[in-house]
Design an enzyme around this catalytic site. Sequence first.
Site, PDB file in Angstrom:
ATOM      1  N   TYR A  54       0.847  -1.217   0.000  1.00  0.00           N
ATOM      2  CA  TYR A  54       0.000   0.000   0.000  1.00  0.00           C
ATOM      3  C   TYR A  54       0.865   1.242   0.000  1.00  0.00           C
ATOM      4  CZ  TYR A  54      -4.130  -2.802   1.318  1.00  0.00           C
ATOM      5  OH  TYR A  54      -5.167  -3.710   1.347  1.00  0.00           O
ATOM      6  N   SER A 156      -5.799 -13.959   0.521  1.00  0.00           N
ATOM      7  CA  SER A 156      -6.675 -12.932  -0.035  1.00  0.00           C
ATOM      8  C   SER A 156      -7.084 -13.330  -1.447  1.00  0.00           C
ATOM      9  CB  SER A 156      -6.001 -11.562  -0.012  1.00  0.00           C
ATOM     10  OG  SER A 156      -6.909 -10.558  -0.429  1.00  0.00           O
ATOM     11  N   TYR A 223     -20.996   8.982  -5.322  1.00  0.00           N
ATOM     12  CA  TYR A 223     -20.676   8.863  -6.745  1.00  0.00           C
ATOM     13  C   TYR A 223     -21.961   8.535  -7.500  1.00  0.00           C
ATOM     14  CZ  TYR A 223     -15.945   8.394  -4.897  1.00  0.00           C
ATOM     15  OH  TYR A 223     -14.765   8.599  -4.236  1.00  0.00           O
TER      16      TYR A 223
END
Length: 317
Positions: A54, A156, A223
Amino acid sequence: MTELRTLGSSDLLVSPLCLGGNVFGWTADKTQSFAVLDAYVAAGGNFIDTADAYMKYFPGNEPGQSESIIGDWLASRRNRDDVVVATKVGDHPNFMGLAPANIKAAAEESLRRLRTDRIDLYYIHFDRDESIPVDEIITALDDLVKAGKVRAIAASNISPERLAASLAFSDREGLARYVALQPQYNLVSRDTYEGARREVVQREGLACVPYFALASGFLTGKYRPGKSIENVRNLPGLAGGYADTERGVKVLDALEQIATARGVEMATVALAWLAQQPTVTALIASARTVEQLPALFAAQGLHLSDTELQTLTTASS
């Protein structure tokens, strides 16, 4: 926040709301990140998710910056034993992939950045190279567990077949076993988990800890089709990408209807739907500011009716 839950077959006790660390150092600077972390634990949260990569995908970011901010916060607050820290391996540019040597070297770097002697939950981030046998990956992770550097392991982005094979190898050899799966899963991304992945999780007793629980902010309702927002997340493939789809519009309409009737925010309803799905133990949501946290916390106390759940499920189909 509600009481802690056991994460799969591990001895980890975690909050049902896991705080995502992907924004730390990206859309939230260090001061903002510290404030969000402080407010999260003050509300009873104890589960923090990050990754060694990240946020390498965006200009101006350094991989590992989220881990470093969390590490500085842990050291400053002296609360390491009160927090369950999850991070991931396999996507850092210097340690790309899941070769055993990469896993072990990346773990050492994560420990250094997090300023700790152990990682509570260590995920494989992406299982892209299926030429690497699952037994090599599991063995490397088991070595870290045996060394006391990792408490529990998880996966993941992995195929259901590789996930099942990994669990079978662990059982056969008596090695560390995945306790959780972190899939992409939310109201506008259901096929990324529902089906074969969920079947493996359910059969094998894993915990599901979804990421993108709010679809990168899309499910907050900010959005909309034709609405321009100056936000780094309003990019094709991220939150803005859903606004122009028929399903996205239907989901927002259903969320708004229920949120208005309940007197809560749309994000709260979206998280409540996810929290009530089979196998979900905790869900990951991030906050750039402290002001964004109450809507996330509120989801823990919102129990949707069968009718409300069906309305959302139908809209998202």
